[in-house]
Design a protein around this motif. Structure first.
Motif, short mmCIF file in Angstrom:
data_model
loop_
_atom_site.label_atom_id
_atom_site.label_comp_id
_atom_site.label_asym_id
_atom_site.label_seq_id
_atom_site.Cartn_x
_atom_site.Cartn_y
_atom_site.Cartn_z
N ALA A 220 0.81 -1.22 0.00
CA ALA A 220 0.00 0.00 0.00
C ALA A 220 0.85 1.28 0.00
N ASN A 221 2.15 1.13 0.14
CA ASN A 221 3.05 2.29 0.21
C ASN A 221 2.71 3.23 1.36
N VAL A 222 2.42 2.62 2.50
CA VAL A 222 2.14 3.38 3.72
C VAL A 222 3.39 4.16 4.11
N ARG A 223 3.20 5.39 4.58
CA ARG A 223 4.33 6.23 4.99
C ARG A 223 4.71 6.07 6.45
N LYS A 224 3.69 5.79 7.31
CA LYS A 224 3.93 5.71 8.75
C LYS A 224 2.89 4.81 9.37
N LEU A 225 3.31 4.03 10.34
CA LEU A 225 2.39 3.20 11.11
C LEU A 225 1.98 4.01 12.34
N VAL A 226 0.69 4.29 12.45
CA VAL A 226 0.14 5.14 13.50
C VAL A 226 -0.63 4.27 14.48
N ASP A 227 -0.04 3.97 15.59
CA ASP A 227 -0.62 3.08 16.58
C ASP A 227 -1.67 3.84 17.38
N VAL A 228 -2.93 3.44 17.27
CA VAL A 228 -4.03 4.12 17.95
C VAL A 228 -4.58 3.29 19.12
N ARG A 229 -3.78 2.33 19.58
CA ARG A 229 -4.20 1.52 20.73
C ARG A 229 -3.92 2.25 22.03
N LEU A 230 -4.77 2.04 23.00
CA LEU A 230 -4.54 2.57 24.33
C LEU A 230 -3.34 1.86 24.95
N ASN A 231 -3.30 0.54 24.81
CA ASN A 231 -2.24 -0.27 25.37
C ASN A 231 -1.42 -0.88 24.22
N PHE B 216 -0.06 7.17 18.94
CA PHE B 216 -0.92 8.34 19.09
C PHE B 216 -2.00 8.03 20.13
N PRO B 217 -1.71 8.09 21.44
CA PRO B 217 -2.72 7.76 22.44
C PRO B 217 -3.93 8.69 22.41
N ALA B 218 -3.80 9.88 21.82
CA ALA B 218 -4.95 10.80 21.69
C ALA B 218 -6.02 10.22 20.77
N LEU B 219 -5.65 9.20 19.98
CA LEU B 219 -6.59 8.57 19.06
C LEU B 219 -7.11 7.24 19.60
N ALA B 220 -6.93 7.03 20.90
CA ALA B 220 -7.39 5.80 21.56
C ALA B 220 -8.52 6.15 22.52
N PRO B 221 -9.40 5.19 22.77
CA PRO B 221 -10.44 5.43 23.78
C PRO B 221 -9.83 5.46 25.18
N THR B 222 -10.59 5.96 26.13
CA THR B 222 -10.14 5.89 27.52
C THR B 222 -10.32 4.45 28.02
N GLN B 223 -9.65 4.12 29.12
CA GLN B 223 -9.80 2.78 29.68
C GLN B 223 -11.24 2.51 30.09
N ASP B 224 -11.94 3.51 30.61
CA ASP B 224 -13.34 3.34 31.02
C ASP B 224 -14.23 2.99 29.83
N ILE B 225 -14.08 3.72 28.74
CA ILE B 225 -14.89 3.47 27.54
C ILE B 225 -14.58 2.08 26.99
N PHE C 34 -17.00 7.28 22.09
CA PHE C 34 -15.69 7.54 21.51
C PHE C 34 -15.72 8.74 20.57
N LEU C 35 -16.79 8.88 19.79
CA LEU C 35 -16.93 10.05 18.91
C LEU C 35 -16.96 11.33 19.74
N HIS D 142 -14.90 -2.97 10.97
CA HIS D 142 -16.32 -2.74 11.21
C HIS D 142 -16.64 -2.30 12.64
N HIS D 143 -16.11 -3.01 13.63
CA HIS D 143 -16.33 -2.68 15.03
C HIS D 143 -14.99 -2.38 15.70
N CYS D 144 -14.27 -1.44 15.11
CA CYS D 144 -12.98 -1.04 15.66
C CYS D 144 -12.89 0.48 15.67
N HIS D 145 -12.28 1.02 16.70
CA HIS D 145 -12.22 2.47 16.82
C HIS D 145 -11.34 3.11 15.75
#
Length: 143
Positions: free
Chosen positions: A23-34, A63-72, A90-91, A120-123
Motif C-alpha cells: 500500500a506504500n504506507v508512509r507511517k504506522l500510527v498506533d491508535v491503541r490505548l495499550n 498516538f494515544p490521543a486517538l485511543a479510547p479511555t480505559q473506562d470506555i 468515543f466520537l 467494522h467494530h474497531c475504533h
C-alpha cells in the motif's frame, strides 16, 4: 490525503507487513490505548517499531490521543457493552480532544493500527471517518 487502517489479529507477521508495503504506507500510527499487548507477538510497540522500519522502511508512532479511555474500552469489551454506545462515547471523546487539530501532514499516508482484524467494530475506523468528516479530502483505505 490517504489514511489507511489495519488490524494485526488473525494474520501473520508476513501478511501484515506485506499489506503495509504493497500500500506504500508512509507511517504506522498506533491508535491503541495499550501498545504492549500480548495479542500478537510482533505487535508490541518496540518490536513493531523495529519491524516497521526494517521490513517496510516506515516510521512508527503511538498516538494515544486517538485511543479510547480505559473506562470506555472496559465498558465495551469487559462488560460486553453495545457497539453503538461505545461508538457514541468515543466520537464524543474525539470531539472533546479536538483531534482534527492534529498535524494533517503527519497523518497523510499513515496507517491507523489497532488489534481488530476487521474495521467494522474497531475504533480505528471511527477515527478515520471522524477525520474525513472534519478534513473532507480524506480517502480511507482499509488494509
Amino acid at each position: 490525503m490517504k489514511l489507511f487502517t489495519i488490524g494485526f489479529t488473525k494474520t501473520t507477521a508476513e501478511g501484515f507487513f506485506a499489506r503495509l508495503s504493497r500500500a506504500n504506507v508512509r507511517k504506522l500510527v498506533d491508535v491503541r490505548l495499550n501498545n504492549v499487548s500480548q495479542l500478537a507477538g510482533f505487535a508490541k510497540k518496540d518490536d513493531l517499531k523495529f519491524f516497521a522500519k526494517s521490513i517496510c522502511h516506515i516510521d512508527y508512532e503511538h498516538f494515544p490521543a486517538l485511543a479510547p479511555t480505559q473506562d470506555i474500552l472496559d465498558e465495551y469489551k469487559k462488560s460486553k457493552g453495545a457497539w453503538q454506545i461505545y461508538a457514541e462515547k468515543f466520537l464524543s471523546l474525539m470531539a472533546q480532544r479536538k483531534i482534527e487539530n492534529l498535524d494533517k501532514d503527519a497523518l497523510d499516508g499513515g496507517c491507523l493500527l489497532c488489534s481488530e482484524d476487521k474495521p467494522h467494530h474497531c475504533h480505528r475506523r471511527l477515527v478515520a471517518e471522524y477525520l474525513k468528516d472534519k478534513w473532507h479530502d480524506v480517502e480511507i483505505i482499509h488494509l
